[in-house]
Every structure is written in structure tokens, then in C-alpha cells.
Design a protein around this motif. Structure first.
Motif: not given
Length: 937
Positions: A487-499
Motif C-alpha cells: 500500500d505504500k506504493w501509491t502512484r497510479k498503476p502503469s496499466s491504467e496510465l498507459t492505456a
């Protein structure tokens, strides 16, 4: 400008700090990737000026003045306008990571994060708005509170800042998502700030109404107390922030103070109305809270006029109570029966309008750019335009192909040319087609174009695969880190960002597959017509040999069938020419939809692109579409007439074998010519298509690379923050407590050594000091170490005896000679060390002090030999050991000079070992027993 919470008469809030970032390179990359006037030097200059504006607004110190607000206004307005045209976001926008630090409790742990980094222009806008509101609180607090204009200015800034804080509170969660925000951006904290600012604005209006009627002053003061009560509740129910503790206390005290003020003014209004009894009750009602306010701390938090009000209140109470007791004799009601004082709301938070510009004279630096929504609408519109134009051109080409096929199958117009020529002549149309093929390079040109297609296709495929590869690698790394940190890794997932980028890559992949199929169709057509194209590419003599001679058709000249068929063939050429004109008009017709989309965005706030595009495309292209329809419809009747006339012509011709062979060859050449023209057009367009696709794929690759680089930077920032958090948590662990017995040993200073037992004359230079006895410090329950048997006396070594033959002095028995420190086992023989006692501080002892004889130690080891007889007079000799025997050595000192205090003394050695080297110049190592001081004389 202040970066700390300041509590005076009014509360003013600190500004947030940010980390400087380079905006030029990411913005230039976005302009280049999206074809936004990338060659415009004015646009590049505006980008550099915008970067300077940010540095001026965020990196430089700002004064508590209106001019500093103008600097922040300018940056906010430019960023707000530019963010619509050139969005600052990950993936499809300008990849810039904005980092803002918290302004509250910077050196203390809070529930919020110390700083927050997001690649989002809206986050930057909200942080700039926060600084605008904070600077407004500072300017309002510094206004001149002794004048009406100053109070008016203060109230204005407080209300505006409250509206800005409310706006940031309402939008911050949508921008940051699930990320942890800094304490000052917590919605509860922002709500507290807004409540405090409204209360301070109401307080300014109360101070401004000092000359008004008491009844109005009472209502204004009551509302001030209500606002401060709401502010105190907001602070208390929000995040615990230590720097706001004093602000909370101030709000609580000001609530009490203005409740007292309201009661006082209400009492004055009652006196004016003749109600002395209730006036006395209200004044007595505020007596207990006034005692609380008169504390020293309250005076600092409430204001300097507290003493004056207390004096005035006491004087009024005595006078009104006296008048009521002796004159009016009104009954004094009980305090709990008094009605509450209703407040008069004057101060309200000014609603922040995001559509208005903060700067009085705003000049958009990027007028050459359109909003991104308009840009996207234009791109969609251009796609629909190209689709419409391509569809109509395909209709024209399909009609031409059908027409050419029919004409080739009927050997027209070559068959008509044989009527007017002798049997050995070539038809004029065949000669013209041969010249055209030769001028365009013939088969060699087609071969070269076909050879270039696979290379271009492979190049584009490699670029696309590399773009997808870097996205996959980044996503894999992000997934691994998310699994490791949880949970500490709070940035947006790459799968959503690179869609969006993956969708674009999938689109290009589909285009490449379709192009590959089209290339296969072209190759098949080329193989079908290759032989005819090679014949057309021959010189005229060789071409004439390839075509069989024809029979004489001179008798058919002037036949109506021939005349009609010739007229129909001319009409075919006319239709082809008209279609070339229509195709050019379809390609060249242009119109700009920018103003239409901008107007729609301005009026409706959004762009409904589809109906607008369809409406204007139909209006512009409908006449050309009508011409295409008429051309294709007329072709049907034309082909029917050509086939009828051709059949009649076939009946008239002589049916000879040679004639049939010639006709078949002419048909083949006519079809080969049409195939050559079509292949040349398709291959040329295919090469251009692949070149254009390469440019698009390179832009996609740049977008992917920029995204990966931005994500890498964000990853480094986040990992550094996590590591600092881990280090910070480790530093919070309490230091191990020192045992009590060690603290006791450390607290006891070393005992001063007793005076020497020998005569003063012997002590002055010759005898060594007697060390103080050691304390045997042991831990509770630990047994003392075994004590060695003490000898009755010991002779002093030669270097410690008096010079010039003086009789040797004896001293108290101190045990056997000690083993040198460097030859002992670590911590061996030290009871104090075994018991856990701390060594005495070695900073109090001279660094050059030699090791004197120890008071106790281990018994002499086996094989230890006593010292040889010492020389009683003359020069003291240094003893050297060789093979177990002692021999006189060189003199240790010069004649007549005794040993100097503090110099290292010679120690006896051990059998079979060389004399150990003394390290008197180095301090004692931790854990070893310190030597007692060497007091001389």
C-alpha cells in the motif's frame, strides 16, 4: 512572505514550497509530438518565458504586498489557460512531475506526507491557489487596523482567501485520488482555514463599526463569537497539527472575548432603552469569562485592547449597578433566563470562480495554440474528412477500373485503329501506352518500389515493437515495486496510465497488418501483368515484332457502327478526364473548423464534435459527391452501349486466325498498361504511406519514452521518500538505556591518589607515583574475581631509582609486574570490565602518561623470571634480552639528567620475547582500564 504559522491579532498562514523543475524540454517535446506549430519560434520563446514566470512565482521570496499577489496571479492565469491547450499530465500530455512540500509541522511527524509529487497540472494549480490564499492572509493581517480603509482591505483579503481555501478543499481529492496529501492540503485543514478567515473578516467589520449603535455592535460581536466557535470546532475535529495548537487556543479565547463584547453592547443598548435590570444581569454574566481572559497568555492572543475593555466593563458595571440600585430599582433576572443575542452575518467566503482571470490585464502568451479539446475535435474532424474524401476517390477509381477492364476486354480503342491502318502498323494507342510505360521506368521502377516496401514495413514494425517493449518493461517494474511495497506504493498503476498509448499502438498494429495484406494484393497483380508491361517497355521495332499483323479492314471505314464505337471510346476518355478533376478537387478542398469549435466550447463549455463535423462536411463536399454520383450513374449506360456496338463491330470484322492472335495481344497489352498505371499509383502511395506512418510511430515512441522517463523520475522520488520514511521511523526507536550500575560508576569521579610513602627527597625526581587503589565494581549477584596472592614488597626497576647511586626506595606492595597492554587478551584481568562498569573518562589524563605499575592483576605466569640486579649507581643501563640472558645495553639517559615527568618509561620484558614497543602517544581504547594520573612532585 512567511513560511511559518504566525499568531498575532490575526492568524496568517505560511506558503508552500516547491522544487524547481524544467518546463522547457517537456513542453517542446509535446509541441513536436502533436504538430503544434513546432517551427514557430515565437511559440518556443513563449515556452521559455512561461518557465521563467514559474520560477519567479515559486522560487523567489515574495513580500507581503499586493505586487507579490500579482506575480502569483500571472502564473496561475497563464497555467490555467495553457493547461487546457497543453495539458500537464502523464501519458498523453506534458510529462512534468510537480513536487510541493507541506507548510505545517515541517520538522514533526504528522498523519500527512511531508511532500507530494504528481505529474498533474491541476495539482500545480491548486497548490498555487493555496499560496495565493496564504499570501492573502498575510497581507490582510498586516493591514492598518486603525483606519476604516485598512479594516476594509483586511476583511476583503480574508473573505477572498476563505473562498480560495474552500475551492481547493472541494477539488483536491479529485486531483490526488488515493494519494496521501500534505497536512495543509487535507480537506479538514482547509475547512479550518476557511472558517478562521471568515471569523477574522467578521472581526474586521465589527472593529469598523465602533461608532455605530450598540445594538448593531452586539449583533456583529455575537456573530464573530459564533464564527470563532465554528473555527475552533473545525480545528479540533480535523487533523492533529501541533503548529495550529496556538491558533485553536486563540479561536477559543476570541469566542469568549466576543461573547463578552456582545453582552456588553447589548447591556449598553438596554440602558439606552431603560432596561437597567437586564443590563446588570448581562454585565454580571460576563464577569467569570473576563477573569479567564485577563490571564497573561490571553492578552497576547486576544489583543492589546483587552485591558482597556476590562477597565471599561468594570466601570460600566459599577455605574449601571449603582444607578439601578438607587434610582431605577429594576429587577435583575437570572443569567440563565436571558435570551441569546442573534448575530448579524456580514462576512462570507467569496466564492472562487475558476473561469475568471485573477490578473487585471491578462495577456495569453499562447494565443497561437487552441485548447486541447478543440485540438482533439479538429483531429477527429480531419479523420472524418479524410475518410469521406477517400471513400469518394475509391468510388471513382473503382469505376475507372471497371471501365478500363471492359475496354481492354473488347480491345478498344486499339481494334478501331486497325481499320485506318495497314496490316503491319501498330495502333496509335498502343504506341502511346508504350511511350508512357518507358517514360516511367517500366518494370525496373515497379521492381524497385516493390523492393522498398518490405524494408519500410519492417522499419515501422520495429519502431512499434520498441514502443510497446518500453511500456511493458515499465509496467513490469511498477508491478514488482507495487508487490514489494504494498500500500505504500501509491502512484497510479502503469496499466491504467498507459492505456491510451497502448490503444494507439494497437491501432497502428492493425494498420500495419492491413498494409501487409494490401502489399500482397499488389504483388499478385504485378505478377499477372508483368509480361505485358515488359512488352510495352520494349523499343518500337521490337514491340512491333511482338504483335501479330492484322488483316485489311479498310472496307469498314465510314461504317456507322465504327463511327458510333469511336464516339463511345472518346466519351470514355472524357469521363476519365472529368474524374481526375473531381479527384483533385476532393483532395484540395480545405476549410478550418477551429473557430466553430472554439465558439462551441465558449458557449456550451464542451464540444459536441460529431454533429458539427457532419453538418459542415456535408455542406462543403455535397456538390462534389453529387458529381461522383452522376459520373458513376452515366457509366452504366455508356458501358451498355459500348458492349452493343462492339458486338456489331465483331460481326463486321473478318474472322482470321491472325486477326484473333493480334486482338488477344492488344487486349493483353491494354490490360498490362492499366495494371502498370494502377501499380505505379498504389506503390507510390504505399511508399508515402509507410513514410508517414514512420513519422507517426516515431511520435508514439517519443511519447512512450517521455512517459517512461517521467515515471522513472517519479519512481526515484517515491523510493527516496519511502527510504527516508524508513530511516525516520528507525530514528524514532528509543536509545537503549544504560544500566543503573554503569550510570553510578560513571557518576563517581576517580579517586585522587594518596601521597607517596617515601621521603620527599626521593619523591621529587626518582620515585614513581603510587596509583590509587581500584574500586572493585561488580554487578549484583556476580562473584568477585579471584584475587592473587600479594607479595610483601617489590624493588623498583632501575629506570625508577634515584640517579647517581642513591639508595633505592621501596614502596607499598602493589602486586606482580603487569603484562604490557598490547600483549594482554582483550579486557583480561579487569574486574571492573567484567562487572560492566564504565571506564573512567580518558579525556582527563595526559596523553603521554606511561603505564605505571598496577595495584593488582593476574599472578605471575609460569616461566616468569625475576629482574636481574639493578645497577645502584652510575648510568642506568637498558636491559636487553637475548636467548634468555641479560646483557648490558646502551645508556638510557645522558649523565646527570634524570627521567622527565610524562615521558614513557622502560618496562621489563618477558622471557623469550623482545621488549614491547610503548604507544604512549595514543589514547586508551574503549573497554580497557585507564591508568591513574602521573602526579609528579
Amino acid at each position: 512572505m512567511s513560511y511559518e504559522v504566525e499568531v498575532g491579532r490575526f492568524l496568517n498562514l505560511p506558503l508552500k514550497k516547491t522544487i524547481d523543475v524544467d518546463l522547457v524540454k517537456p513542453m517542446e517535446a509535446f509541441i513536436k509530438n502533436n504538430n503544434l506549430n513546432k517551427s514557430d519560434e515565437d511559440l518556443m520563446r513563449s515556452v521559455r518565458e512561461f518557465d521563467a514566470i514559474r520560477k519567479n512565482a515559486t522560487a523567489k521570496a515574495l513580500d507581503k504586498h499586493d505586487s507579490s499577489l500579482k506575480v502569483l496571479y500571472q502564473y496561475y492565469d497563464q497555467l490555467s489557460s495553457l493547461n487546457k491547450k497543453m495539458p500537464f499530465c502523464e501519458g498523453v500530455g506534458v510529462n512534468v512531475l510537480f513536487t510541493w512540500k507541506g507548510s505545517l509541522d515541517k520538522k514533526k511527524l504528522t498523519s500527512g506526507t511531508p511532500k507530494l509529487s504528481i505529474a498533474n497540472g491541476n495539482f500545480e494549480l491548486l497548490c498555487v491557489l493555496y499560496n495565493i490564499a496564504a499570501l492573502m492572509t498575510q497581507i490582510g493581517s498586516n493591514s492598518n487596523l486603525k483606519t476604516d480603509d485598512g479594516l476594509k482591505v483586511g476583511a476583503k483579503y480574508f473573505m477572498e482567501s476563505a473562498g480560495v481555501f474552500n475551492y481547493v478543499k472541494d477539488h483536491i481529492s479529485r486531483v490526488v485520488g488515493n494519494l496521501a496529501v500534505t497536512s495543509d492540503l487535507n480537506p479538514t485543514t482547509l475547512h479550518s482555514f476557511a472558517a478562521i478567515m471568515v471569523a477574522q473578516a467578521q472581526e474586521c467589520f465589527y472593529m469598523k463599526a465602533a461608532a455605530m449603535k450598540p445594538k448593531l455592535q452586539a449583533k456583529l460581536a455575537a456573530q464573530v463569537a459564533t464564527y470563532y466557535k465554528d473555527a475552533a470546532n473545525a480545528i479540533g475535529s480535523g487533523e492533529r497539527i501541533s503548529s495550529l495548537n496556538q491558533a485553536l487556543e486563540q479561536c477559543q479565547l476570541k469566542r469568549i472575548y466576543y461573547e463578552c463584547r456582545a453582552e456588553y453592547h447589548e447591556a449598553k443598548a438596554l440602558v439606552d432603552g431603560g432596561s437597567y435590570g437586564e443590563a446588570v444581569a448581562r454585565l454580571k454574566r460576563i464577569e467569570p469569562p473576563m477573569k479567564i481572559l485577563m490571564k497573561s497568555q490571553s492578552k497576547n492572543l486576544v489583543g492589546t485592547d483587552l485591558n482597556a475593555f476590562n477597565t471599561l466593563y468594570n466601570a460600566e458595571l459599577k455605574q449601571i449597578e449603582k444607578d439601578n440600585s438607587f434610582i431605577y430599582l429594576d429587577m435583575v433576572p437570572k443569567p440563565d433566563t436571558l435570551s441569546p443575542i442573534s448575530g448579524a452575518v456580514v462576512a462570507k467566503a467569496k466564492v472562487f470562480d475558476e473561469t475568471e482571470k485573477l490578473s487585471a490585464k491578462f495577456n495569453d502568451m499562447f494565443t497561437a495554440l487552441v485548447p486541447l479539446s478543440v485540438h482533439n475535435a479538429l483531429e477527429v474532424h480531419d479523420g472524418k474528412k479524410k475518410e469521406l474524401v477517400g471513400r469518394q476517390i475509391d468510388r471513382l477509381r473503382e469505376s475507372n477500373n471497371l471501365l478500363n477492364g471492359v475496354m481492354s476486354s473488347l480491345n478498344l480503342p486499339a481494334a478501331l485503329e486497325d481499320v485506318n491502318s495497314s496490316g503491319g502498323d501498330l495502333p496509335a494507342s498502343i504506341l502511346e501506352k508504350s511511350r508512357t510505360v518507358c517514360s516511367k521506368g517500366g518494370v525496373e521502377t515497379i521492381d524497385q518500389l516493390l523492393k522498398d516496401l518490405p524494408d519500410a514495413l519492417e522499419r515501422n514494425r520495429q519502431i512499434l515493437n520498441e514502443s510497446v517493449r518500453v511500456l511493458d518493461l515499465e509496467q513490469t517494474t511498477d508491478t514488482e515495486l507495487r508487490q514489494n511495497f504494498g500500500d505504500k506504493w501509491t502512484r497510479k498503476p502503469s496499466s491504467e496510465l498507459t492505456a491510451p498509448l497502448r490503444q494507439e499502438a494497437a491501432k497502428y498494429q492493425n494498420i500495419i497488418e492491413n498494409a501487409k495484406k494490401a502489399d500482397a494484393i499488389v504483388r499478385e497483380k504485378y505478377h499477372t501483368n508483368r509480361e505485358g508491361i515488359e512488352i510495352l517497355g520494349l523499343p518500337e521495332p521490337e514491340l512491333k515484332k511482338k504483335i501479330p499483323a492484322a488483316g485489311s479492314l479498310a472496307s469498314l471505314k465510314g461504317n456507322p457502327v465504327i463511327v458510333e464505337l469511336k464516339m463511345l471510346c472518346e466519351k470514355v476518355e472524357t469521363i476519365k478526364a472529368e474524374r481526375e478533376v473531381i479527384e483533385n478537387e476532393l483532395r484540395e478542398t480545405k476549410f478550418d473548423m477551429t473557430d466553430i469549435f472554439v465558439q462551441a466550447l465558449t458557449s456550451d463549455g464542451a464540444i459536441d464534435e460529431n454533429p458539427l463535423s457532419v453538418q459542415h462536411l456535408d455542406r462543403v463536399y455535397q456538390p462534389l459527391i453529387q458529381q461522383v454520383n452522376e459520373s458513376t450513374d452515366s457509366q452504366k449506360n455508356l458501358l451498355a452501349n459500348i458492349q452493343r456496338a462492339s458486338e456489331q463491330f465483331s460481326v463486321l470484322k473478318q474472322q482470321t486466325a491472325g486477326g484473333n492472335q493480334r486482338e488477344e495481344m492488344l487486349k493483353k497489352l491494354a490490360a498490362a498498361y492499366d495494371g502498370f498505371q494502377e501499380l505505379s499509383s498504389h506503390l507510390t502511395e504505399g511508399g508515402k504511406f509507410y513514410n508517414d506512418l514512420t513519422g507517426l510511430l516515431l511520435k508514439l515512441q517519443t511519447k512512450c519514452s517521455d512517459l517512461v522517463f517521467a515515471r522513472k523520475t517519479e519512481k526515484e522520488y517515491l523510493m527516496r521518500d519511502l527510504q527516508q520514511g524508513i530511516i525516520g521511523n528507525a530514528s524514532e526507536v528509543a536509545d537503549p538505556q544504560v544500566p543503573a550500575h554503569i550510570q553510578e560508576a560513571r557518576s563517581v569521579p576517580p579517586a585522587r591518589p594518596p601521597p607517596p610513602a617515601s621521603a620527599p627527597s626521593a619523591i621529587s625526581l626518582s620515585s614513581a607515583p603510587v596509583p590509587a587503589p581500584r574500586r572493585n565494581v561488580t554487578t549484583p549477584g556476580a562473584s568477585a574475581p579471584p584475587q592473587p596472592q600479594q607479595p610483601t614488597s617489590v624493588s623498583l626497576p632501575a629506570h625508577m631509582q634515584a640517579p647517581y647511586g642513591a639508595p633505592p626506595a621501596t614502596t607499598q606492595a602493589v602486586g606482580p609486574p603487569q603484562i604490557p597492554a598490547h600483549q594482554q587478551a582483550p579486557y583480561a584481568g579487569y574486574p571492573a570490565a567484567q562487572a560492566g562498569a564504565a571506564p573512567a573518562p580518558y579525556s582527563n589524563y595526559p596523553m603521554q602518561t606511561p603505564y605505571p605499575p598496577q595495584p593488582y592483576g593476574y599472578p605471575p605466569q609460569g616461566g616468569y623470571q625475576p629482574q636481574p640486579p639493578q645497577q645502584q649507581y652510575g648510568y642506568p643501563q637498558q636491559q636487553q634480552q637475548q636467548g634468555g640472558q641479560y646483557y648490558p645495553g646502551y645508556p638510557q639517559q645522558q649523565p646527570g639528567y634524570p627521567g622527565q615527568p610524562g615521558q614513557p618509561q622502560q618496562q621489563p620484558g618477558y622471557p623469550g620475547q623482545t621488549q614491547p614497543q610503548q604507544y604512549a602517544a595514543y589514547p586508551q581504547q574503549p573497554g580497557q582500564q585507564q591508568p591513574p594520573p602521573n602526579y609528579q612532585g
